[in-house]
Write a protein that holds these residues in place. Structure first.
Motif, PDB file in Angstrom:
ATOM      1  N   GLU A  58       0.833  -1.204   0.000  1.00 21.24           N
ATOM      2  CA  GLU A  58       0.000   0.000   0.000  1.00 21.24           C
ATOM      3  C   GLU A  58       0.867   1.254   0.000  1.00 21.24           C
ATOM      4  O   GLU A  58       0.624   2.208  -0.754  1.00 21.24           O
ATOM      5  CB  GLU A  58      -0.921  -0.011   1.220  1.00 21.24           C
ATOM      6  N   SER A  70      -4.506   2.012  -6.991  1.00 20.10           N
ATOM      7  CA  SER A  70      -3.593   3.099  -7.376  1.00 20.10           C
ATOM      8  C   SER A  70      -3.610   3.422  -8.859  1.00 20.10           C
ATOM      9  O   SER A  70      -2.910   4.334  -9.296  1.00 20.10           O
ATOM     10  CB  SER A  70      -2.157   2.733  -6.956  1.00 20.10           C
ATOM     11  N   SER A 125       2.821   1.492  -3.544  1.00 19.99           N
ATOM     12  CA  SER A 125       2.028   1.873  -4.710  1.00 19.99           C
ATOM     13  C   SER A 125       1.686   3.355  -4.673  1.00 19.99           C
ATOM     14  O   SER A 125       1.664   4.034  -5.713  1.00 19.99           O
ATOM     15  CB  SER A 125       0.766   1.020  -4.805  1.00 19.99           C
ATOM     16  N   SER A 126       1.443   3.891  -3.479  1.00 23.63           N
ATOM     17  CA  SER A 126       1.178   5.328  -3.359  1.00 23.63           C
ATOM     18  C   SER A 126       2.448   6.141  -3.594  1.00 23.63           C
ATOM     19  O   SER A 126       2.383   7.250  -4.134  1.00 23.63           O
ATOM     20  CB  SER A 126       0.597   5.650  -1.984  1.00 23.63           C
ATOM     21  N   SER A 127       3.585   5.596  -3.195  1.00 18.78           N
ATOM     22  CA  SER A 127       4.844   6.324  -3.357  1.00 18.78           C
ATOM     23  C   SER A 127       5.248   6.464  -4.817  1.00 18.78           C
ATOM     24  O   SER A 127       5.871   7.452  -5.208  1.00 18.78           O
ATOM     25  CB  SER A 127       5.957   5.617  -2.575  1.00 18.78           C
ATOM     26  N   ARG A 166       4.005   9.617  -6.267  1.00 15.38           N
ATOM     27  CA  ARG A 166       4.782  10.792  -5.838  1.00 15.38           C
ATOM     28  C   ARG A 166       6.098  10.872  -6.600  1.00 15.38           C
ATOM     29  O   ARG A 166       6.519  11.950  -7.051  1.00 15.38           O
ATOM     30  CB  ARG A 166       5.034  10.724  -4.336  1.00 15.38           C
ATOM     31  N   ARG A 209       2.385   9.875   5.926  1.00 13.53           N
ATOM     32  CA  ARG A 209       1.517   9.297   6.956  1.00 13.53           C
ATOM     33  C   ARG A 209       2.075   9.523   8.358  1.00 13.53           C
ATOM     34  O   ARG A 209       1.313   9.785   9.298  1.00 13.53           O
ATOM     35  CB  ARG A 209       1.318   7.812   6.689  1.00 13.53           C
ATOM     36  N   GLU A 266       5.300   8.070   0.793  1.00 14.84           N
ATOM     37  CA  GLU A 266       4.021   7.865   1.465  1.00 14.84           C
ATOM     38  C   GLU A 266       4.203   7.646   2.957  1.00 14.84           C
ATOM     39  O   GLU A 266       3.401   8.124   3.762  1.00 14.84           O
ATOM     40  CB  GLU A 266       3.282   6.681   0.849  1.00 14.84           C
TER      41      GLU A 266
END
Length: 364
Positions: free
Chosen positions: A70, A120, A73-75, A78, A353, A349
């Motif tokens: 998780e 994503s 995939s978000s990173s 970015r 967070r 990410e």
């Protein structure tokens, strides 16, 4: 990038302090500063000079661990977005990524493919070896593979410095050559003692990576097993006429590799030596290097014809907790979960967070 030396300083006060300017600490500092809480950044050497300096820097969305997947995939989003960086240039080299697994893991990879696309929007597809199949210069060698065409790699040190510059631009202060020696509390404030320097803070975030296994005096991370493991990789110059290849990792053997500039490639194979001292500099293991060449040639057949440019020996930090922030026995002092060998993949990410968690906590 502003920094301060270690001489002539006696007392500094800050609301937030981030200890460690590897890629994880730098990301946390940048995200705190971007939310109006610029921290003081303490770094024993220079930004990115520790384990970050020798990281492979491979970036992909897939990981067997759901938490890491998780974050990773978000990173990627970015890393791929130019507007998110001071330079206006995205640091991601989009050469693709291939994750190899046993043939009976096809369903697992197909499920991961769907999750990457749904969560994503990442492009991904699964292929199986069909007698010498190859994906972007990497032989599948009897594996099933999850292919991520929009993944790739970053330069870990460059990204770390970009995060630090962003943090400094938004009000942070960087102090280099400042090794944290001890932590204590008095009068509702945390005291950080370094050589020639005392820092008073309200909230402290330890982003020490593998050094978390031997924390400063007065710090004890609660309920987390943190250790270190040796890694060794090598830089190989590709023979003339051999093109660059995608990044890859083989889950069956642990082999990995990625292209570099100047007709070079970084390749590695696990070196399972645990409990290493982060401050030591062990010599390269030549026998392990020979085995690495033999293992990786299954995926990159040209490797025996390549020229070894250098060997890289370092360490990774590992933790048995999924929490991003780990409590310590010192109120107001937090430790960041180490990257379990994949800190670069998740840094953007994870930093976001952790910053949000710190700012939202009633005890922060």
């Amino acid at each position: 990038m502003k920094s301060g030396g270690g001489s002539g300083r006696t007392d500094v006060t800050a609301e937030y302090v981030v200890v460690g300017a590897g890629i994880t600490g730098a990301s946390i500092a940048a995200h705190l500063a971007g939310r109006g809480a610029p921290p003081l950044i303490l770094e024993a050497g220079q930004p990115g000079c520790g384990a970050t300096r020798v990281s492979g820097g491979m970036v992909r969305g897939y990981d067997p661990d759901p938490t890491t997947a998780e974050l990773a995939s978000s990173s990627i989003a970015r890393y791929a977005e130019p507007s998110g960086w001071n330079t206006g240039v995205a640091p991601l080299h989009r050469v693709g990524a291939v994750t190899l697994a046993w043939l009976d893991q096809s369903e697992d990879l197909r499920r991961a493919q769907g999750e990457l696309r749904a969560a994503s929007g990442l492009d991904a597809h699964v292929v199986s070896d069909a007698g010498g199949s190859e994906v972007a210069g990497v032989r599948l060698a009897g594996a099933v593979a999850l292919v991520e065409p929009t993944a790739g790699y970053v330069d870990p040190v460059s990204v770390t410095r970009l995060f630090v510059r962003q943090a400094v631009r938004d009000g942070s202060r960087l102090m280099t050559g400042t090794r944290l020696e001890a932590v204590s509390g008095t009068g509702g404030r945390i005291l950080l003692r370094c050589a020639g320097l005392t820092v008073r803070a309200r909230i402290v975030v330890l982003a020490l990576g593998g050094w978390t296994s031997r924390p400063p005096s007065g710090v004890h991370v609660v309920g987390a097993l943190i250790g270190t493991r040796s890694i060794q990789a090598c830089v190989i110059r590709r023979p003339i006429g051999v093109p660059p290849h995608t990044t890859f990792v083989d889950l069956r053997t642990g082999c990995y590799g990625r292209p570099m500039t100047g007709r070079r490639s970084l390749i590695g194979f696990p070196l399972t030596v645990w409990g290493v001292d982060p401050d030591s500099a062990p010599a390269a293991d030549i026998g392990h290097h020979r085995r690495t060449l033999e293992e990786v040639r299954r995926f990159l057949p040209w490797v025996p014809r390549g020229q070894t440019v250098r060997l890289v020996r370092s360490f990774d930090g590992y933790c048995d907790k999924a929490d991003l922030l780990l409590r310590t026995r010192s109120p107001g002092v937090w430790s960041v979960r180490v990257g379990n060998g994949g800190g670069v993949r998740v840094a953007p990410e994870l930093g976001r967070r952790v910053a949000e968690q710190l700012l939202a906590r009633p005890d922060a």
